[in-house]
Design an enzyme around this catalytic site. Structure first.
Site, short mmCIF file in Angstrom:
data_model
loop_
_atom_site.label_atom_id
_atom_site.label_comp_id
_atom_site.label_asym_id
_atom_site.label_seq_id
_atom_site.Cartn_x
_atom_site.Cartn_y
_atom_site.Cartn_z
N ILE A 138 30.98 33.99 46.81
CA ILE A 138 31.27 33.70 45.37
C ILE A 138 32.54 33.18 45.15
CG2 ILE A 138 28.93 34.61 44.55
CD1 ILE A 138 30.76 36.99 43.59
N ASP A 139 32.84 32.37 44.31
CA ASP A 139 34.14 31.96 43.91
C ASP A 139 34.93 33.22 43.38
OD1 ASP A 139 33.72 29.31 44.37
OD2 ASP A 139 33.02 28.73 42.27
N LYS A 140 36.52 32.89 43.56
CA LYS A 140 37.21 34.13 43.02
C LYS A 140 37.14 34.49 41.59
CE LYS A 140 42.37 34.46 41.63
NZ LYS A 140 43.50 33.89 41.73
N THR A 142 33.97 34.12 40.13
CA THR A 142 32.75 34.70 39.60
C THR A 142 32.63 36.14 39.98
OG1 THR A 142 31.99 32.70 40.30
CG2 THR A 142 30.32 34.29 40.52
N ARG A 253 28.60 25.31 39.07
CA ARG A 253 29.79 24.78 38.48
C ARG A 253 29.58 23.26 38.46
NH1 ARG A 253 35.10 26.95 40.79
NH2 ARG A 253 36.04 26.04 39.22
#
Length: 329
Positions: A138-140, A142, A253
């Protein structure tokens, strides 16, 4: 010693791209793994290096060499981990916003992987990458749930579940504005943005319309499927629940931005027009959080050894939870 896999291309796979073909072979089982191996020079066709786009011919000999594990090159980073579950095979962790999942440029020693290395020496190294244990990301910015594999067998079992789209992944997010439909499913093919390498975008046809069905002539991108449901809304912003059927980079996103409702706080995918809708106290509080509001709230899967169904749920962190309770009572 490196492990070598050898595949002989059958008639049914003729004209398939090399990366797509390898993504269907066990134990590779994903396009990202195939691309990593090809880009690392670990794949040959008939004894010669080949590009990911190479079109296979009948009886082609495809050889894959897995690299020697490099776990000793990763420095442990001793920070507290919010572990929801752990046994000999897996770890389920609640990742805070702001923590990168695995080492990359600018974040070599302060990632979740570094923290995991400080916590345990038992992490899968199936592909010999600088991502021990990491099955998905998962993104930084998130926050939320991730499952980590502690051995190669568990890694493969979990990877197969992701490939089969049987993993239950529910997210919550705050998006700008109010979607016209209270719930819907979004399908597209996501690839690198043609003009901005930091972003991703849905592939469009010559008329500028988003393509929703893969065809043989589309050589870039991967199918991405997201469903959403509006939980609470107001004119300026909405609290939404999202379900991931696939796990492409920046998928939620991209889909919400292209829907016209980028995530609150998402500087990369938001537009000037959307950002203007957020003002006053809500804007000040959003800026103070210094993140986009996306949270991996629910994660469900089959345990790789016991075969039992496992389900986990974690709430937003204190600051974000207070924000949501205030604006979406």
């Amino acid at each position: 010693m490196a492990e070598r896999l050898v595949f002989i291309v059958a008639v049914s796979a003729t004209d398939s791209r090399l990366d797509k073909y390898l993504s269907l072979q066990s134990p590779i089982s994903s396009r990202s793994r195939a691309e990593y191996l090809i880009d690392s020079g670990l794949v040959t066709v008939n004894g010669k290096p080949a590009k990911a786009s190479y079109k296979l011919k009948i009886d082609d000999k495809v050889e894959v060499d897995f690299p020697t594990p490099k776990s000793t090159e990763i420095k442990p980073f001793d920070i507290p981990l919010d572990i929801q579950f752990e046994d000999d095979d897996i770890i389920v962790v609640n990742k805070p916003a702001g923590l990168v999942v695995h080492p990359a440029a600018g974040h070599e020693n302060d990632t979740l992987v570094n923290a995991l290395m400080a916590h345990t020496k038992n992490l899968s190294m199936k592909f010999g990458e600088d991502r021990p244990g990491i099955v998905h990301r998962i993104d930084k910015e998130t926050s939320g749930l991730l499952v980590v594999a502690k051995n190669d067998s568990s890694h493969q079992h979990l990877s197969d579940q992701f490939k089969a789209r049987s993993i239950n992944r529910l997210y919550e997010a705050v998006c700008i504005g109010e979607p016209k439909q209270s719930e819907a499913k979004i399908t597209s093919i996501i690839a690198r943005h043609p003009n901005d390498r930091k972003r991703f975008a849905s592939v469009k046809d010559t008329r500028g319309k988003i393509i929703t069905t893969p065809t043989d002539d589309i050589t870039i991108g991967k199918i991405a499927i997201t469903s959403y449901k509006v939980l609470k809304s107001k004119t300026t912003a909405s609290l939404v629940q999202l379900k991931l059927f696939t796990g492409r980079t920046h998928q939620i996103r991209v889909h919400m931005s292209e829907l016209g409702h980028p995530l609150l706080g998402d500087k990369l995918y938001s537009t000037a027009a959307a950002s203007k809708k957020i003002a006053g106290e809500m804007k000040l509080e959003t800026d103070a959080m210094n993140r986009f509001l996306l949270h991996a709230k629910v994660l469900g899967f089959i345990h790789p050894k016991t075969e039992k169904e496992m389900n986990f749920e974690v709430d937003w962190s204190t600051q974000e939870k207070a924000f949501i309770q205030k604006w979406f009572p």
